[in-house]
Design a protein around this motif. Structure first.
Motif, PDB file in Angstrom:
ATOM      1  N   GLY A 284      47.109  30.306  39.953  1.00 21.95           N
ATOM      2  CA  GLY A 284      45.835  29.996  39.320  1.00 21.95           C
ATOM      3  C   GLY A 284      44.600  30.439  40.061  1.00 21.95           C
ATOM      4  O   GLY A 284      43.554  29.783  39.960  1.00 21.95           O
ATOM      5  N   THR A 285      44.683  31.547  40.791  1.00 21.03           N
ATOM      6  CA  THR A 285      43.502  32.158  41.383  1.00 21.03           C
ATOM      7  C   THR A 285      43.364  33.567  40.834  1.00 21.03           C
ATOM      8  O   THR A 285      44.261  34.080  40.155  1.00 21.03           O
ATOM      9  CB  THR A 285      43.591  32.202  42.921  1.00 21.03           C
ATOM     10  OG1 THR A 285      44.732  32.994  43.308  1.00 21.03           O
ATOM     11  CG2 THR A 285      43.714  30.806  43.498  1.00 21.03           C
ATOM     12  N   VAL A 286      42.231  34.193  41.146  1.00 23.43           N
ATOM     13  CA  VAL A 286      41.990  35.555  40.687  1.00 23.43           C
ATOM     14  C   VAL A 286      41.831  36.467  41.889  1.00 23.43           C
ATOM     15  O   VAL A 286      41.116  36.146  42.842  1.00 23.43           O
ATOM     16  CB  VAL A 286      40.733  35.613  39.792  1.00 23.43           C
ATOM     17  CG1 VAL A 286      40.295  37.050  39.557  1.00 23.43           C
ATOM     18  CG2 VAL A 286      41.008  34.927  38.456  1.00 23.43           C
ATOM     19  N   LEU A 287      42.515  37.614  41.836  1.00 23.02           N
ATOM     20  CA  LEU A 287      42.384  38.652  42.846  1.00 23.02           C
ATOM     21  C   LEU A 287      41.478  39.747  42.302  1.00 23.02           C
ATOM     22  O   LEU A 287      41.566  40.111  41.130  1.00 23.02           O
ATOM     23  CB  LEU A 287      43.749  39.240  43.206  1.00 23.02           C
ATOM     24  CG  LEU A 287      44.811  38.245  43.666  1.00 23.02           C
ATOM     25  CD1 LEU A 287      46.121  38.969  43.969  1.00 23.02           C
ATOM     26  CD2 LEU A 287      44.343  37.460  44.883  1.00 23.02           C
ATOM     27  N   SER A 288      40.617  40.283  43.150  1.00 22.43           N
ATOM     28  CA  SER A 288      39.670  41.311  42.737  1.00 22.43           C
ATOM     29  C   SER A 288      39.620  42.398  43.801  1.00 22.43           C
ATOM     30  O   SER A 288      39.654  42.101  44.998  1.00 22.43           O
ATOM     31  CB  SER A 288      38.276  40.695  42.536  1.00 22.43           C
ATOM     32  OG  SER A 288      37.317  41.679  42.241  1.00 22.43           O
ATOM     33  N   GLY A 289      39.563  43.656  43.367  1.00 24.66           N
ATOM     34  CA  GLY A 289      39.599  44.778  44.295  1.00 24.66           C
ATOM     35  C   GLY A 289      38.234  45.381  44.548  1.00 24.66           C
ATOM     36  O   GLY A 289      37.515  45.729  43.613  1.00 24.66           O
ATOM     37  N   GLU A 290      37.874  45.526  45.829  1.00 28.28           N
ATOM     38  CA  GLU A 290      36.643  46.225  46.215  1.00 28.28           C
ATOM     39  C   GLU A 290      36.969  47.719  46.278  1.00 28.28           C
ATOM     40  O   GLU A 290      37.765  48.155  47.105  1.00 28.28           O
ATOM     41  CB  GLU A 290      36.147  45.719  47.565  1.00 28.28           C
ATOM     42  CG  GLU A 290      35.776  44.238  47.542  1.00 28.28           C
ATOM     43  CD  GLU A 290      35.319  43.713  48.886  1.00 28.28           C
ATOM     44  OE1 GLU A 290      34.430  42.839  48.918  1.00 28.28           O
ATOM     45  OE2 GLU A 290      35.856  44.166  49.928  1.00 28.28           O
ATOM     46  N   GLU A 291      36.325  48.501  45.413  1.00 28.29           N
ATOM     47  CA  GLU A 291      36.720  49.903  45.272  1.00 28.29           C
ATOM     48  C   GLU A 291      35.760  50.856  45.992  1.00 28.29           C
ATOM     49  O   GLU A 291      35.907  51.091  47.190  1.00 28.29           O
ATOM     50  CB  GLU A 291      36.855  50.257  43.782  1.00 28.29           C
ATOM     51  CG  GLU A 291      37.532  51.593  43.556  1.00 28.29           C
ATOM     52  CD  GLU A 291      37.610  51.968  42.086  1.00 28.29           C
ATOM     53  OE1 GLU A 291      38.413  52.850  41.749  1.00 28.29           O
ATOM     54  OE2 GLU A 291      36.871  51.379  41.276  1.00 28.29           O
ATOM     55  N   ASN A 292      34.782  51.399  45.304  1.00 30.45           N
ATOM     56  CA  ASN A 292      33.946  52.462  45.883  1.00 30.45           C
ATOM     57  C   ASN A 292      32.821  51.900  46.754  1.00 30.45           C
ATOM     58  O   ASN A 292      31.648  52.233  46.586  1.00 30.45           O
ATOM     59  CB  ASN A 292      33.379  53.340  44.763  1.00 30.45           C
ATOM     60  CG  ASN A 292      34.461  54.114  44.046  1.00 30.45           C
ATOM     61  OD1 ASN A 292      35.151  54.936  44.642  1.00 30.45           O
ATOM     62  ND2 ASN A 292      34.634  53.842  42.769  1.00 30.45           N
ATOM     63  N   PHE A 293      33.190  51.071  47.713  1.00 32.77           N
ATOM     64  CA  PHE A 293      32.224  50.432  48.617  1.00 32.77           C
ATOM     65  C   PHE A 293      31.534  51.427  49.531  1.00 32.77           C
ATOM     66  O   PHE A 293      30.450  51.167  50.057  1.00 32.77           O
ATOM     67  CB  PHE A 293      32.944  49.383  49.474  1.00 32.77           C
ATOM     68  CG  PHE A 293      33.956  49.981  50.405  1.00 32.77           C
ATOM     69  CD1 PHE A 293      33.600  50.332  51.695  1.00 32.77           C
ATOM     70  CD2 PHE A 293      35.257  50.227  49.991  1.00 32.77           C
ATOM     71  CE1 PHE A 293      34.526  50.908  52.559  1.00 32.77           C
ATOM     72  CE2 PHE A 293      36.189  50.798  50.840  1.00 32.77           C
ATOM     73  CZ  PHE A 293      35.816  51.144  52.136  1.00 32.77           C
TER      74      PHE A 293
END
Length: 692
Positions: A284-293
């Motif tokens: 029940g959590t959300v993963l998010s990707g840091e892309e073109n930082f």
């Protein structure tokens, strides 16, 4: 439309007009990824292993055939995978609470949407849609109604951010849920009226528009429809932005190369930027990707020579957005470690708005498209990930501890630690030759590091996690064509990866191989009839992987190119063996998802075939395996993000990103006004549902 740059916006030097990559404008390339495709490829390695022999053979074949890998490479005897049946593979981890199937979207019979260039969100007949939330709508208590002429940093941090991407939906009860959305990047040309803001005000507001939003929603008046609850008054609502504190966790946390003037411990980071795709975990959590930082950092007085190689491998060249004039941490000469604090997978607990989101160093640092969790046969959490760059790699992580599905508070507390210890892998794919009529073969997951032991010679655990690209280079994995979303199908247990495109494939240090076979393709415009030659893999692939023993923890797998995207009339396109005269054209797959029947859903970004981007449904098993059907198109200039099919199989959520992002467009002279509630475009989340 004019392309004059207002004096108060010096950071917005516009690129020349015209499409840059497929349907992408120069503006999209500039604002979204810093013109990554115009920069030198960060990966300059030339791996030598068994697939090179296959690459030579494929290369010879393409030369003999006039520079195109033709349909015969895929259609020998009309072969179709016998393993394509869902019954042939053990099911993977089911989504919590997912029904067995037979939902509205999974089994719906419809006529696909025709390619079009409309400034509208267009659905197939029998479907309807609603706009759920728009850029600037209130998210948290005290947020004002959006006014493009009165934007401030304070109001922005309370409102729905710009350019929505990943969409997650976490149930609260039978009728309500939490909508979790990424905000990837900003386009200052379309966001700000000319002459009403100073350059520094624009930068500060743009920075604050990045991050994520959590918004409570509830079912609306028609089955499958949803609307916001309380218009920003729900207690769970949350806006993560540039001033939100994130905790670095895992083996690399506290490393000296993560320490800055503001964070002498190397454990606390302000904000998350360029968040692309993501995934919802079984706990029940959300993963998010840091892309073109990499594009956000300015050179300042010069780059730190200690990190010349590392910066180059991540595309960090100091050609930033000018943010250092309002925040010195974006000045590389003052804070050379700041970029090391981005490029991670972040984890957010939407159910606890007071919780501190975390950046997981154990999952490696690269241009994360996202991360999606499957549960292995023995109960370990397995995260699949892609590094969205030409010639970069596919990754997975296997947790050391096992997932606890008891549903208790103690179980959830344990599960929240799963991504901090385990083993990180990178993929090597080997082709078996095309004599079988398919692009397919076997694969191995090469271990990079555990939380206590590195498997890369000369690199420590922290080295591998901070500079994962360089560590992977040393193990000679397979250089893929922009690996983006990678996700396990909860019905058949197979793993599907969107490989968006690579126009440079077959040139320089990127020779073709069986997993990346197209050095030259034929592209037919669906709107304009002429056939034109285009080098490289212009339309992308969808890769299908079957874990060894149907176990996601296995270090071996088999693979095939399930889709070779493009015009069905083009000889090189392939649709899982399905009749090519009965499919929708599809170009540049970006994100993937699944319904409860196991169908693959694909959103596209940068359609080369002359139509707006959209979302497609594709069966992966049975007699209709490979039948690509377009369910909807997004407005002109926009990209389709998400997609997400809900667990009751009645709702399709789509994030419409950068509508009207067409060269020459400005706030005063827009190329789109979608969703047609204002005189300018507003990126928004849409829900699609059956209208009958």
């Amino acid at each position: 439309m004019t392309s004059v740059v207002p004096e108060n916006r010096p950071l917005l030097a516009l690129a020349p007009t015209g499409n840059r990559h497929g349907s992408r404008s120069h503006l999209t390339c500039f604002f979204r990824c810093g013109n990554a495709c115009d920069q030198p490829e960060p990966n300059t390695t030339a791996h030598a292993h068994i697939q090179d022999e296959i690459a030579k053979a494929v290369g010879r074949r393409s030369v003999l055939r006039g520079g195109a890998v033709t349909a015969s490479a895929l259609l020998v005897g009309g072969l179709v995978h016998s393993a394509g049946s869902a019954a042939a593979a053990a099911p993977g981890a089911q989504r919590p609470g997912a029904p067995s199937g037979h939902g509205t979207l999974g089994n719906a019979v419809f006529s696909p949407v025709e390619p079009n260039k409309r400034d509208a969100f267009t659905t197939a007949k029998g479907f309807d849609h609603d706009v759920v939330i728009r850029w600037g709508d209130p998210v948290v208590k005290g947020a004002p109604e959006f006014d493009a002429h009165a934007q401030t940093v304070a109001s922005t941090r309370k409102q729905f951010g710009y350019n929505c991407d990943y969409v997650g939906l976490l149930p609260l009860n039978d009728d309500e849920a939490l909508l979790v959305v990424n905000h990837e990047y900003t386009d200052e040309n379309l966001m700000f009226p000319t002459g009403e803001y100073t350059a520094d005000e624009i930068k500060r507001i743009a920075i604050a528009n990045h991050g994520m939003s959590v918004v409570r929603v509830r079912r609306h008046n028609r089955p499958g429809s949803w609307k916001r609850t309380g218009l920003g008054q729900a207690k769970e609502n949350r806006r993560l932005h540039d001033a939100t504190t994130f905790e670095l966790v895992g083996p690399a946390a506290g490393d000296a190369r993560l320490r800055t003037t503001a964070d002498i411990e190397g454990r606390w980071v302000l904000g998350t930027f360029n968040n692309c795709a993501g995934g919802t975990t079984p706990w029940g959590t959300v993963l998010s990707g840091e892309e073109n930082f990499n594009q956000y950092f300015d050179k300042g007085a010069g780059l730190d020579t200690r990190y010349t190689t590392q910066y180059a491998r991540y595309g960090i060249n100091g050609a930033g957005k000018g943010w250092s004039s309002v925040d010195p941490r974006f000045d590389l000469s003052k804070e050379p470690h700041e970029p090391h604090r981005f490029g991670w997978i972040i984890e957010v607990d939407p159910f606890d708005p007071t919780s501190t989101p975390r950046k997981h160093t154990m999952l490696g640092r690269f241009k994360h498209e996202g991360a999606n969790i499957a549960i292995s046969a023995e109960g370990h959490a397995v995260a699949y990930m892609g590094d969205d760059e030409r010639g970069d790699y596919l990754y997975k992580f296997v947790s050391a501890e096992k997932y606890d599905g008891a549903g208790t508070t103690a179980a959830r507390k344990h599960n929240l630690t799963l991504l901090t210890k385990g083993t990180l892998y990178v993929a090597r794919l080997v082709g078996d030759g095309t004599e079988d009529g398919l692009f397919d073969g076997t694969g191995t997951w090469l271990p990079l590091t555990t939380d206590t032991q590195s498997f890369v010679p000369g690199m420590s655990v922290a080295d591998v996690l901070l500079f994962t690209r360089q560590a992977s280079d040393k193990l000679a994995p397979t250089r893929m064509d922009r690996p983006e979303d990678v996700e396990a199908n909860p019905v058949n247990g197979k793993v599907y990866a969107a490989l968006t495109n690579n126009s440079n494939r077959g040139s320089g240090s990127l020779p073709v191989d069986e997993a990346n076979p197209l050095a030259t393709s034929q592209v037919r415009a669906s709107i304009a009839a002429p056939l034109t030659n285009a080098s490289g893999n212009r339309n992308g692939y969808v890769l299908e992987m079957t874990p060894g023993g149907n176990d996601h923890a296995s270090t071996t797998f088999t693979w095939d190119l399930f889709l070779v995207c493009g015009d069905p009339a083009a000889p090189e396109s392939w649709f899982g063996g399905f009749d090519k005269t009965k499919v929708s054209p599809i170009s540049c797959p970006d994100n993937v998802s699944f319904d409860t029947v196991g169908n693959l859903w694909i959103s596209t970004d940068g359609n080369v075939l002359g139509s707006n981007d959209g979302v497609f449904r594709v069966p992966v098993a049975g007699p209709n395996r490979g039948q690509v059907q377009q369910v909807c198109t997004v407005p002109k200039g926009a990209e389709a993000c998400g997609p997400l099919v809900t667990d009751d199989d009645r709702s399709l959520f789509v994030a419409v990103q950068h509508p009207g992002e067409i060269d020459g467009a400005t706030f005063e002279d827009p190329a789109s006004t979608w969703p047609h509630t204002d005189a300018f475009p507003r990126p928004s989340v849409v829900v699609v549902y059956a209208s009958r």
